[in-house]
Write a protein that holds these residues in place. Structure first.
Motif, mmCIF file in Angstrom:
data_model
loop_
_atom_site.group_PDB
_atom_site.id
_atom_site.type_symbol
_atom_site.label_atom_id
_atom_site.label_comp_id
_atom_site.label_asym_id
_atom_site.label_seq_id
_atom_site.Cartn_x
_atom_site.Cartn_y
_atom_site.Cartn_z
ATOM 1 N N TYR A 237 -39.557 -2.639 8.375
ATOM 2 C CA TYR A 237 -39.819 -4.053 8.651
ATOM 3 C C TYR A 237 -38.532 -4.741 9.091
ATOM 4 O O TYR A 237 -37.464 -4.476 8.536
ATOM 5 C CB TYR A 237 -40.346 -4.719 7.376
ATOM 6 N N CYS A 238 -38.648 -5.606 10.093
ATOM 7 C CA CYS A 238 -37.502 -6.415 10.513
ATOM 8 C C CYS A 238 -37.969 -7.851 10.699
ATOM 9 O O CYS A 238 -39.114 -8.100 11.082
ATOM 10 C CB CYS A 238 -36.936 -5.922 11.842
ATOM 11 N N ASN B 221 -31.182 -15.165 11.070
ATOM 12 C CA ASN B 221 -31.934 -14.492 10.002
ATOM 13 C C ASN B 221 -32.255 -13.026 10.306
ATOM 14 O O ASN B 221 -33.257 -12.483 9.845
ATOM 15 C CB ASN B 221 -33.240 -15.276 9.736
ATOM 16 N N PHE B 222 -31.383 -12.378 11.073
ATOM 17 C CA PHE B 222 -31.612 -10.966 11.425
ATOM 18 C C PHE B 222 -31.676 -10.135 10.138
ATOM 19 O O PHE B 222 -30.725 -10.106 9.352
ATOM 20 C CB PHE B 222 -30.470 -10.490 12.328
ATOM 21 N N THR B 223 -32.805 -9.481 9.927
ATOM 22 C CA THR B 223 -33.057 -8.785 8.666
ATOM 23 C C THR B 223 -33.674 -7.422 8.954
ATOM 24 O O THR B 223 -34.629 -7.332 9.725
ATOM 25 C CB THR B 223 -34.023 -9.619 7.789
ATOM 26 N N VAL B 224 -33.106 -6.394 8.367
ATOM 27 C CA VAL B 224 -33.613 -5.036 8.567
ATOM 28 C C VAL B 224 -33.905 -4.442 7.194
ATOM 29 O O VAL B 224 -33.009 -4.361 6.348
ATOM 30 C CB VAL B 224 -32.583 -4.162 9.316
ATOM 31 N N CYS B 225 -35.157 -4.054 6.965
ATOM 32 C CA CYS B 225 -35.569 -3.544 5.659
ATOM 33 C C CYS B 225 -35.995 -2.087 5.756
ATOM 34 O O CYS B 225 -36.870 -1.748 6.561
ATOM 35 C CB CYS B 225 -36.758 -4.338 5.120
ATOM 36 N N THR C 39 -36.340 1.903 3.392
ATOM 37 C CA THR C 39 -36.659 2.469 2.079
ATOM 38 C C THR C 39 -35.429 2.645 1.193
ATOM 39 O O THR C 39 -35.557 2.877 -0.003
ATOM 40 C CB THR C 39 -37.345 3.843 2.237
ATOM 41 N N GLU C 40 -34.229 2.531 1.793
ATOM 42 C CA GLU C 40 -33.006 2.687 0.995
ATOM 43 C C GLU C 40 -32.172 1.421 0.912
ATOM 44 O O GLU C 40 -31.138 1.404 0.231
ATOM 45 C CB GLU C 40 -32.147 3.826 1.563
ATOM 46 N N GLY C 41 -32.584 0.376 1.639
ATOM 47 C CA GLY C 41 -31.779 -0.834 1.550
ATOM 48 C C GLY C 41 -32.158 -1.875 2.575
ATOM 49 O O GLY C 41 -33.003 -1.645 3.443
ATOM 50 N N VAL C 42 -31.514 -3.034 2.454
ATOM 51 C CA VAL C 42 -31.832 -4.159 3.320
ATOM 52 C C VAL C 42 -30.543 -4.830 3.776
ATOM 53 O O VAL C 42 -29.578 -4.948 3.020
ATOM 54 C CB VAL C 42 -32.747 -5.171 2.583
ATOM 55 N N TYR C 43 -30.529 -5.241 5.054
ATOM 56 C CA TYR C 43 -29.454 -6.084 5.555
ATOM 57 C C TYR C 43 -30.044 -7.452 5.846
ATOM 58 O O TYR C 43 -31.103 -7.542 6.477
ATOM 59 C CB TYR C 43 -28.839 -5.523 6.854
ATOM 60 N N LYS D 67 -34.024 -3.004 19.515
ATOM 61 C CA LYS D 67 -33.062 -1.898 19.654
ATOM 62 C C LYS D 67 -33.050 -1.047 18.382
ATOM 63 O O LYS D 67 -33.064 0.183 18.453
ATOM 64 C CB LYS D 67 -31.655 -2.433 19.953
ATOM 65 N N VAL D 68 -33.018 -1.684 17.226
ATOM 66 C CA VAL D 68 -33.026 -0.928 15.962
ATOM 67 C C VAL D 68 -34.278 -0.055 15.874
ATOM 68 O O VAL D 68 -34.220 1.094 15.431
ATOM 69 C CB VAL D 68 -32.973 -1.880 14.739
ATOM 70 N N LEU D 69 -35.406 -0.605 16.324
ATOM 71 C CA LEU D 69 -36.684 0.110 16.189
ATOM 72 C C LEU D 69 -36.984 1.026 17.379
ATOM 73 O O LEU D 69 -38.066 1.605 17.452
ATOM 74 C CB LEU D 69 -37.827 -0.902 16.000
ATOM 75 N N ASN D 70 -36.019 1.148 18.303
ATOM 76 C CA ASN D 70 -36.189 2.039 19.464
ATOM 77 C C ASN D 70 -37.430 1.707 20.292
ATOM 78 O O ASN D 70 -38.147 2.608 20.759
ATOM 79 C CB ASN D 70 -36.235 3.507 19.015
#
Lengths: 411, 411
Positions: free
Chosen positions: A154-155, A274-278, A280-284, A199-202
C-alpha cells in the motif's frame, strides 16, 4: 553531439514554472538557446536574465513552432497544463526530444495521441516529475529496494498545498488554475505523489493501474477565502467553484497493491506530500519523516508515534549519491534540490541517449488519473477502469529507477 | 434509584476488553453485581479481582439471560463482535439499559433489529465508543464548535494498530479477530475514528452518511508474520487470510462533507488514529498533534510541516473540564483516560435518565460501514448506499456533543 558539449534547450512557457526551471537548467550541463511564451514581456524579461548571467541571449518567439524550426537538442515545456500535449506532439513529430512539465489531463484521447506519436517517431520523451527525484521519495524507494520494508502492499500520498492565493490570483497573473477550479471537480494534480508511488510499485514495468475511484468534498475554501480577502472580494464575488476542497482517490494495481491520493489545495494548512510506503516489514512516512521497521527498535503497542518523528536521518546511507553530495546552491535553486537533480539526469539521458526512466507510458498513466477521477466523481464515485497505455508491453518491461540506488549489505 | 446510589452493572464478556473496563467501572459511581462469560475460569478470576478490591463478590454465570433476570441497572456488553447485537436486543426487550462495546457488523439486518427493538421498547442504549471521549478528539471537536476551523468540509481517521500478534494469538486466546481476518475483507473496525468524525459532522442530527466506497490491498502481512514467528509458524502455516492489509474507505455525507477511513492492522507500525478535521479556517491533525489555522501563525508556503508538530498543547483551554482535571490514576486505568471519562458520563446518563449522545442510530450507522465496505469491495469498489436508520428523523434531531465543551471568547 559530443558528450562534452552542453545540451541546447528550447524553453517553452516562461511563467512561474519556466522561471523556476531556468536556474536549474543553467546550473546544469545545458544552455538555453530558444525561449517562447505568448506574452512578449515575459520573453524580454527572461532574455535579460539569461544575458545578465553571462550567457548568450536566446532566440525569443511567441510561437513554439519557431523554436522547433531552430532544432534545439531538446525542448522543455513549462506552459499551462492544457497545452503540454500539443507542444509535445509537435516536437516528437519533428524528432526533437521533449520534456513536459507535470499536470493532469481531462482528455484520455490526448494520452493516446502521445503514445501513438511516440511509438511512431521514437523521439525521446520525458515527464518532468521532480518529486520522483525528491530526497524523501528516493530514501523510501531505496529502503524498499533494499528490502527493509518487505513486500510493499500500500502507498499513499497527497498534494496538500494551500493554493488559495495562487488560484484567486489567476485573475491578475493569467494562472490557469483559476479556470480549472471553476470548471472541473477531480484529482487535478496527481503526479507529485503518484509519480514516485508508481515508480516504487513498478507501474508499466510488471504492474499497472487497474481502476480509479474518487470522491470530492464540497467546495467552500475558495469562496470563504475570497470573501475575506479585500483584493479579491469584489472582483471574484460571484465566482462559483466546482472543484471540491478535498478530493480523495483510490487506485487498485494489478499486483494487488492499493494507492490512496489526496488533493487538498483550497484549505489553510502547511505543505505536505504525505508520501507513504507500507510493506510487510515496515513503513516510511514523509509527513512525520519517519521509518518504522519490524526490527524491535520500537514497541508497536506502547511507544507513541511521536517517538519515530524525524528519525529518517538515521537512514541517510540509503540515499543515492546525488542526495548525499547535494550543495546548498543546488538546494536553493528550487524545491529543495530536486529540480537540480532531475534536470542533471535529464540532460545526461539526452546526451547519452539513455532510456528515460519516466517515459511516455508513465506520463499517460499518471496524467490520465485526472480524467478518470473526474469521470468517477461525475458518476457518483463509481470505479473507472484504467487504460493500459503500454498495450500489454508492461508485462515484459523491466523496472527502472530514476537514480541508481545504493545496495547496503548489513552484517 | 436515588442519585446518590451507585449504578448496579451487569458485565457481559470477561475477555481482554471486559478486563480493561473493570477498573474504570469500579473507579466510577458504579458496582459490578453480575458477571458473565462462556468460560468458567474467567468468571472465577474476575470474581476474585472484584472481591480483592473490597467489593461484594458478584453473581457469576455462563448465560447472559441469568444476568438479565437479576435486573441490574444496566448491562455493559464486552463480548466478541458478533454477539453484541443478540445481547443488546434481549436487554432492551426486558427494559434493561444496555451499553455495547464497539465493532463493526457484517449484517445490516442486525442494525435494523436494534433500531426496531429500541423504537418499540425505548430502553436506553449506549454505544461504548471511547474515542468519542478521547482528549485529542474532544480538542478538535471543541476547536470546530468554537469556529476556529471554519466550515468543516473533510475528516479522516485511521485504525492503524499492529494487531498481528493478537490476530495470530487467537489460536490460543479464543480472540475472534483470527476468524474475522480469515473470512472477511472489509473495514472491520471503523468506529474508533468514524465515531468522533460522525459526532463532529452531526451525523444522524441534521446530516447523514450517503454512500460508502472501499478498496483493500492484497493480504501479505499476516502470512509473513506467521512465517517468521516460531510459535505460530507450524500451527498457522496453511492459514489463508482474506482481509487485505490496508482497507481504505470513502464516505460521502448529505451536507457535502467527505470522510476517509483507513484500516491498517496487519503491518508493522506505531499506533495511530490519524483523527483529522479540515475546515475553511484550519485543520486539526492527531498524528502530528497539530493545529494549523488561517491566522498568520505559520507561513503556509514556506514553513515546513514539522514546525506545527505537537503544538496542540497551545490550545488546552479548549478542552472540556473532564480532560482539564484528569488524574494520573484515571489516565492509567485504560486508553489514556478516555475509558474513565466515557464510563463516568455513561453512569451519569443512566442515573439522570439523560439522552444518550451516542445512541442506537449512531451505533447502527457506524457499525453498518463494515457491512457496506465488505459489499463495496466484493463488488469491485462500487459505491454502496447507506441506509438511513433514523427513517428521516435525522432532519430534525438536534446536535448533541458527548461532553459539554467550553465556549472561548477571544478579545
Amino acid at each position: 553531439m559530443e558528450t562534452k558539449e552542453k545540451v541546447k534547450v528550447g524553453l517553452i512557457g516562461l511563467g512561474q514554472r519556466g522561471n523556476g526551471l531556468l536556474p536549474n537548467i543553467l546550473n546544469n550541463d545545458a544552455l538555453i538557446t530558444c525561449i517562447c511564451d505568448k506574452f512578449e514581456d515575459r520573453i524580454a524579461k527572461i532574455k535579460k536574465i539569461i544575458k545578465d548571467k553571462g550567457f548568450e541571449e536566446p532566440f525569443g518567439t511567441t510561437s513554439y513552432l519557431d523554436v522547433l524550426d531552430k532544432k534545439p537538442d531538446c525542448l522543455i515545456v513549462a506552459t499551462s497544463w492544457n497545452s503540454h500535449v500539443e507542444v509535445a506532439l509537435a516536437a516528437m513529430d519533428r524528432g526533437i526530444p521533449v520534456a513536459i512539465e507535470v499536470g493532469g489531463t481531462h482528455n484520455i484521447a490526448d494520452c493516446w495521441k502521445l503514445i501513438d506519436t511516440y511509438e511512431k517517431t521514437k523521439t525521446p520523451f520525458f515527464f518532468l516529475e521532480n518529486c520522483c527525484y525528491g530526497k524523501d521519495e528516493m530514501l523510501a524507494t531505496s529502503l524498499a529496494r533494499n528490502g527493509l520494508l518487505g513486500e510493499i502492499v500500500y502507498c499513499q500520498g497527497a498534494y496538500s498545498h494551500d493554493l488559495r492565493e495562487e488560484i484567486a490570483g489567476g485573475i491578475d497573473t493569467h494562472h490557469y488554475r483559476l479556470e480549472e477550479y471553476k470548471n472541473h471537480n477531480c484529482e487535478n494534480y496527481p503526479t507529485h505523489e503518484l509519480g514516485p508511488i508508481a515508480k516504487v510499485l513498478n507501474i508499466n514495468r510488471g504492474n499497472r493501474f487497474l481502476k480509479v475511484v474518487s470522491m470530492s468534498s464540497k467546495a467552500c475554501g475558495m469562496e470563504e477565502f475570497i470573501k475575506k480577502t479585500p483584493k479579491y472580494k469584489d472582483r471574484l464575488a460571484n465566482v462559483k467553484f466546482k472543484q471540491g476542497d478535498v478530493t480523495t482517490t483510490m487506485i487498485e494495481c494489478e499486483n494487488g497493491e492499493t494507492i490512496l491520493l489526496k488533493l487538498d489545495t483550497t484549505l489553510p494548512h502547511l505543505y505536505d506530500r504525505n508520501f507513504t510506503v507500507c510493506g510487510t516489514e515496515g513503513v516510511y512516512c514523509q509527513t512525520t519523516k519517519s521509518v518504522v521497521l519490524d526490527d524491535g527498535r520500537y514497541d508497536h503497542e506502547k511507544d507513541p508515534i511521536e517517538k519515530s518523528f524525524l528519525n529518517q536521518k538515521d537512514y541517510d546511507e540509503y540515499l543515492p549519491e546525488d542526495w548525499k553530495g547535494i550543495t546548498q546552491e543546488q538546494i536553493d535553486a528550487g524545491h529543495g534540490g530536486m529540480d537540480f537533480v532531475m534536470l542533471k539526469h535529464f540532460f545526461k539521458y539526452i546526451k547519452n541517449k539513455e532510456e528515460m526512466p519516466i517515459d511516455i507510458y508513465d506520463a499517460a498513466a499518471w496524467m490520465s488519473v485526472t480524467s478518470l477521477s473526474e469521470e468517477s466523481i461525475a458518476k457518483g464515485s463509481i470505479p473507472i477502469e484504467c487504460p493500459d497505455f503500454t498495450r500489454g508491453k508492461y508485462k515484459n518491461r523491466k523496472p527502472l529507477d530514476v537514480l541508481s540506488l545504493p545496495t547496503i549489505v548489513k552484517k
